[in-house]
Design an enzyme around this catalytic site. Structure first.
Site, short mmCIF file in Angstrom:
data_model
loop_
_atom_site.label_atom_id
_atom_site.label_comp_id
_atom_site.label_asym_id
_atom_site.label_seq_id
_atom_site.Cartn_x
_atom_site.Cartn_y
_atom_site.Cartn_z
N GLU A 180 0.85 -1.20 0.00
CA GLU A 180 0.00 0.00 0.00
C GLU A 180 0.88 1.24 0.00
O GLU A 180 1.85 1.33 0.75
CB GLU A 180 -0.89 -0.02 1.24
CG GLU A 180 -1.70 1.22 1.49
CD GLU A 180 -2.41 1.17 2.84
OE1 GLU A 180 -3.09 2.15 3.17
OE2 GLU A 180 -2.26 0.17 3.57
N GLU A 217 -3.22 11.16 2.78
CA GLU A 217 -4.18 10.95 3.86
C GLU A 217 -4.26 12.27 4.60
O GLU A 217 -3.25 12.76 5.11
CB GLU A 217 -3.73 9.84 4.80
CG GLU A 217 -3.82 8.47 4.18
CD GLU A 217 -3.73 7.37 5.23
OE1 GLU A 217 -4.78 6.82 5.58
OE2 GLU A 217 -2.61 7.09 5.68
#
EC number: 3.2.1.91
Length: 516
Positions: free
Chosen positions: A223, A228
């Protein structure tokens, strides 16, 4: 991602299934994006697809739900294989139920509609995810974070999912990418309803505070968290796994959010993050700060390889109001730089006293293998039932330890029930998504793979006027004006501003227009 995205309330239409249903129309929202080369940036008109875990699943023989509240329907789902055979995964009302709206170059994810939160994937066609190979490439996009408060996360990231959602590898999966099956990440999430074509029924324990639960199995893969963020804090974080592609784990060996041992066998759940606030610069990102989250801006991320072909550095910088803004420098003793390198990660883990699972799982070199192999682009909006998003925007863990200051949010913030009630109209908008080789963006200063003022050379956060450069090698057949695909305008641009017929000068950003 620090906590599994599905650790939050799903108020309606929640479950998984592996047969393909027909009771609800399947209309994916559209999204236009570009893959750029030195010859130009051809436009691709594709769609986004809603993750399988959000969808209504029902008996293949009718509309009886296979999963209600946070429990499986016992008759339809006595075990994983039977459940996969008995249950169909259906279409979705993207706007009305899930708050996902596509309009041209932009995708908007609203937090609360009939449902809470959403996760979606970029499609190549009706049955395949778009696979992005980003080693020695750069990706850039615009984002509006002004409506994402503390406690929420508007994310854009990469997952090493199977292109077809696992249909070829797992014959019991009849739904595939068309219905967005096959999710995985470095948290090895165990709250997924279906993994590898079977239901995660065995050992399923309903959650005490949302409509989910956890089963005996999780779904792991590499990932890359490119973005974010909320309007308070942001972080970018690589998460390598020893096995790059999607694979199933069992019990506490999964590690991550839902296991007693966070540091599992397969993946690095913590990753190596760069959060400017955590690295000692509290004035760089946020409302009214250097990167001002009260208005839209551009995020540029570069994945730079070394002479051996391995990933050596991940750089990020920003563009707002016509200026390139270099990423902030670390102000933590013993940790230098403003990008992610192997030495940065090692120094950061030492300075903060963190377990160095990043290096144990292969570090940047292993992450680079995933980027070279191709990954799926994911966009999401979510709240966090595991840790209230404190790991992103507040002090975490409490009591305070080195590296715990991650944002200005209070430690009492981010409680999902409060966020759901107080910020239901929160939304994030991603737009103008493009990627290509290093230096291809109009903001990165040409082929060097760095912004015009090298981020690594600056002692403190600065901003400078962008110096866009043309990446076109096309000739101008008429001998006047700018060539096809060449720059034809923008702040500070002094070259030709007309284009040969039949092309026109199209504005991309305030600092860059192009003959298209």
């Amino acid at each position: 991602m620090r906590a599994s995205l599905l650790a939050f309330s799903l108020a309606a239409a929640v479950a998984g299934g592996q047969q393909a249903g027909t009771l609800t129309a399947k209309r994916h929202p559209s999204l236009t994006w570009q893959k750029c080369t030195r010859g130009g940036c051809p436009t691709l008109n594709t769609t986004m697809v809603l993750d399988a875990n959000w969808r209504w699943t029902h008996a293949t023989s009718g509309s009886t739900k296979c999963y209600t509240g946070n429990k499986w329907q016992a008759t339809l789902c006595p075990d994983g294989k039977s459940c996969a055979a008995n249950c169909a995964l259906d279409g979705a009302d993207y706007t009305g139920t899930y708050g996902i709206t596509g309009s041209g170059w932009s995708l908007t994810l609203q937090f609360v509609t009939d449902n809470v939160g959403a996760r979606a994937y970029l499609m190549a066609d009706d049955t395949q995810y778009q696979m992005l190979e980003l080693l020695n490439q750069e990706l850039w996009f615009d984002v509006d974070m002004s409506n994402i408060p503390c406690g929420l996360n508007g994310a854009l990231y990469l997952s090493a999912m199977d292109a077809d959602g696992g249909m070829r590898k797992y014959p019991t999966n009849k739904a595939g990418a068309k219905y967005a099956t096959g999710y995985c990440d470095a948290q090895c999430p165990r709250d997924l309803k279906y993994i590898n074509g079977i239901a995660n029924v065995e050992g399923w324990t309903p959650s005490t505070n949302d409509a989910n639960g956890i089963g005996d199995h999780g779904s792991c893969c590499s990932e890359m968290d490119i973005w974010e963020a909320n309007k308070v804090s942001t972080a970018f974080t690589p998460h390598p796994c020893t096995t790059i592609e999607q694979h199933m784990c069992e019990g506490d060996s999964c590690g991550g959010t839902y296991s007693d041992d966070r540091y599992g066998v397969l993946c690095d759940a913590d990753g190596c993050d760069f959060n400017s606030y955590r690295m000692g610069n509290t004035t760089f990102y946020g409302e009214g700060k250097t990167v001002d989250t009260s208005s839209k801006f551009t995020v540029v991320t570069q994945f730079i390889k070394d002479s051996a072909g391995d990933l050596a550095e991940i750089k990020a910088f920003y563009v707002q109001n016509g200026k390139v803004i270099e990423n902030s420098q670390s102000n933590v003793d013993g940790v230098s730089g403003n990008s992610i390198t192997q030495s940065f990660c090692k120094s950061q883990k030492t300075a903060f006293g963190d377990i160095d699972d990043f290096n144990k799982k292969g570090g940047l070199k292993q992450m680079g293998k995933a980027l070279a192999q191709a990954m799926v682009l994911v966009m999401s909006i979510w709240d966090d039932h595991a840790a209230n998003m404190l790991w992103l925007d507040s002090t975490y863990p409490v009591p305070k330890v080195p590296g715990a200051y991650r944002g200005s949010g209070p430690t009492t913030s981010g409680v999902p029930a409060e966020v759901d009630a107080n910020a239901p109209n929160s939304k994030v908008a991603f737009s103008n998504i493009k990627f290509g080789h290093l230096g291809i963006s109009p903001f990165s200063g040409g082929s060097s793979g760095t912004p015009p003022s090298n981020p690594s050379s600056s002692a403190s956060p600065t901003s400078s006027t962008a110096k866009p450069s043309s990446t076109s090698t096309a000739s101008n057949p008429s001998g006047t004006g700018a060539a096809h695909w060449a720059q034809c305008g923008g702040i500070g641009f002094s070259g030709p501003t007309t284009c040969p017929e039949p092309y026109t000068c199209a504005k991309d950003h305030d600092i860059y227009s192009q003959c298209v």
